[in-house]
Design an enzyme around this catalytic site. Structure first.
Site, PDB file in Angstrom:
ATOM      1  N   GLU A 187       0.830  -1.219   0.000  1.00 50.48           N
ATOM      2  CA  GLU A 187       0.000   0.000   0.000  1.00 50.48           C
ATOM      3  C   GLU A 187       0.859   1.261   0.000  1.00 50.48           C
ATOM      4  O   GLU A 187       0.761   2.109   0.895  1.00 50.48           O
ATOM      5  CB  GLU A 187      -0.958  -0.029   1.202  1.00 50.48           C
ATOM      6  CG  GLU A 187      -1.933  -1.197   1.124  1.00 50.48           C
ATOM      7  CD  GLU A 187      -3.014  -1.200   2.196  1.00 50.48           C
ATOM      8  OE1 GLU A 187      -2.770  -0.654   3.281  1.00 50.48           O
ATOM      9  OE2 GLU A 187      -4.098  -1.754   1.952  1.00 50.48           O
ATOM     10  N   GLU A 380      -5.304  -8.436  -1.210  1.00 54.18           N
ATOM     11  CA  GLU A 380      -6.002  -8.266   0.067  1.00 54.18           C
ATOM     12  C   GLU A 380      -7.460  -7.981  -0.218  1.00 54.18           C
ATOM     13  O   GLU A 380      -7.781  -7.125  -1.057  1.00 54.18           O
ATOM     14  CB  GLU A 380      -5.448  -7.085   0.879  1.00 54.18           C
ATOM     15  CG  GLU A 380      -4.126  -7.329   1.517  1.00 54.18           C
ATOM     16  CD  GLU A 380      -3.698  -6.201   2.451  1.00 54.18           C
ATOM     17  OE1 GLU A 380      -4.560  -5.540   3.052  1.00 54.18           O
ATOM     18  OE2 GLU A 380      -2.480  -5.995   2.555  1.00 54.18           O
TER      19      GLU A 380
END
Ligand code: BG6
Length: 481
Positions: A187, A380
């Site tokens: 991220e 994810e």
């Protein structure tokens, strides 16, 4: 039709939330080891989280207990990983996404030689996966850089981090030559939302925080490009991906002002993938830097590296979607993954306020594939929920099955529409410590771990109903949902 043969079904974990054993076998402190769990906080009260300050970090270093620092104990995956991998194998996992704790390999980050015990742990871990034909998917940096580097130079705000990171990467590539799939920064876009966790930047040490955040992001882009080059050279046939928090944002209304507000949010969300896939900064972003007086130091060599070494594939996390409006004062706000945004009245939300938007996953896949035309990998996705362990050892989590069922169905529609999708690893396939709240009670797993927010419990593992359901999904390559 449907998912291609060899589709990589599996799950994902991160060292700092899974391993524990924060001071075992020579490991140094990481930024995650000072993340505090504050009891009795309303989980929806996102403004009331523990602040990252130099003072709080110093307190944490002095506090040797793991009680309030749950990432130090994780779920003791460091000692129990064989049992866990056997359970993943039982579900039929084709891949496992996990990360390497940088501070296990270089405890302070700036040592000249690595910690052999740390290397051995990951070699054994990979060997165990291979025993069951589970393909490792390794994240090099997942919110766990050595704390010492953060204190020494305010983390990634300093260019020296590039060399420290590359030294760490070289050791990883040398030690794990059988690993084919790598991700550089988890991220990466979140540097501008939680600069300490993601880049080791301590806000009170920054003279201009926004400047430091975008500078750090730039250094991470360069480090990621050079790591991609290194990986290709050291491990022939390897593939390296970037990793984005996909924050799909809709306009709150069809008013052009709101459409523009959503467009701008989405554009900034795409900044990292634009750079890491296309190899250059979009003009619109360079203008944004200028308008906001952000003077990002970028050398000719940096820009050349970005251009010459783009990633092979795009990985991303997807949990929820948000709304944007030109005037947000009228919007009901809610929390989401590393962000707060407008709440969509058409969607349900989890107990933590994250909206549930399966079609948003299809939209995200199509948007990403249309924009870049590179293979995608969902690394994810999942739902944080409270589970009940029954006296007979069962856990009935139909809500989680419903969440996955709806998301995988939409994912399939995107694939059938032409999206090239490599795989799917659900987040927290085994319950682990939450990244944002450091709670154990926010559970994502197919496997239940007997541990509470204060660290009480046997740490025993139990199969939830979703465990058996996911096993069937994998066995049928996504046909049986
Ligand atoms: C992502 C992170 O932000 O979302 C994970 O990459 C994290 O580390 C996951 O755990 C879920 O977030 P949370 O805060 O519910 O644990």
């Amino acid at each position: 039709m449907g998912f291609k043969e060899g589709f990589l079904w599996g799950g994902a974990v991160a060292a700092n939330q899974f391993e524990g054993a924060f001071d075992v076998d020579g490991k140094g402190l990481s930024v995650a080891d000072v993340a505090m769990y504050k009891p009795n906080v309303d989980v929806k009260d996102y403004k009331n989280q523990v602040k990252v300050t130099s003072e709080n970090i110093a307190k944490a270093i002095a506090d040797k207990t793991a009680t309030y620092y749950p990432k130090r104990r994780g779920i003791d995956g460091y000692h129990r990983y064989k049992e866990d991998i056997a359970l993943y194998a039982e579900m039929g996992f084709k891949t496992l996404r996990f990360s390497i704790a940088w501070s296990r390999i270089y405890p302070n980050g700036d040592e000249k030689t690595p910690n052999q015990a740390g290397i051995k742990y990951y070699q054994d871990f990979v060997k165990e996966l291979k025993k069951y034909n589970i393909e490792p998917l390794v994240t090099l940096s997942h919110y766990e850089m050595p704390l010492h580097l953060s204190l020494k130079c305010n983390g990634w705000a300093d260019r020296s981090m590039i060399d420290e990171f590359l030294k760490f990467c070289k050791t990883c590539f040398e030690s794990l030559p059988d690993v084919k799939y790598w991700l550089t920064f988890n991220e990466i876009d979140s540097v501008t939302r939680h600069p300490f966790t993601s880049a080791g930047i301590i806000p009170d040490r920054s003279q201009n925080l926004e400047q430091d955040e975008y500078q750090a992001l730039h250094y991470q882009f360069v480090a990621s490009a050079l790591a991609t080059k290194m990986c290709h050279e050291m491990i022939p046939g390897s593939q390296v991906g970037c990793m984005l928090t996909k924050l799909t944002t809709y306009p709150a209304t069809c008013k052009p002002e709101d459409v523009l507000a959503a467009l701008n949010k989405n554009m900034m969300n795409y900044l990292p993938t634009d750079v890491q896939v296309k190899g250059y900064y979009p003009r619109l972003v360079l203008e944004f830097f200028k308008k906001n007086n952000l003077n990002i130091e970028m050398t000719e060599q940096d820009l050349e590296a970005l251009q010459k070494y783009p990633v092979d594939f795009i990985s991303f996390s997807y949990y929820m979607s948000l709304l944007a409006a030109a005037d947000e004062s009228g919007l009901e706000m809610t929390s989401g993954n590393t962000i707060v945004g407008g709440k969509n009245p058409y969607l349900k939300a989890t107990d933590w306020g994250w909206t549930v938007d399966p079609m948003g996953l299809r939209i995200s896949l199509i948007e990403l594939y249309d924009r870049y035309q590179k293979p995608l990998f969902i690394v994810e996705n999942g739902m944080g929920a409270q589970d009940t362990l029954n006296p007979d050892g069962t856990i009935h989590d139909q809500y989680r099955i419903d969440y996955f069922k709806e998301h995988i169905a939409e994912m399939k529609k995107a694939v059938e529409a032409g999206v090239d999708l490599m795989g799917y690893t659900s987040w927290g396939c085994i319950d682990l410590v939450s990244a944002s709240t450091s709670q154990m009670s926010k559970r994502y797993g197919f496997i239940y771990v007997d541990e509470d927010d204060e660290g009480n419990g046997t740490l025993d593992r139990y199969r939830k109903d979703s465990f058996y359901w996911y096993k069937d999904v994998i066995a049928s390559n996504g046909e049986k949902l």
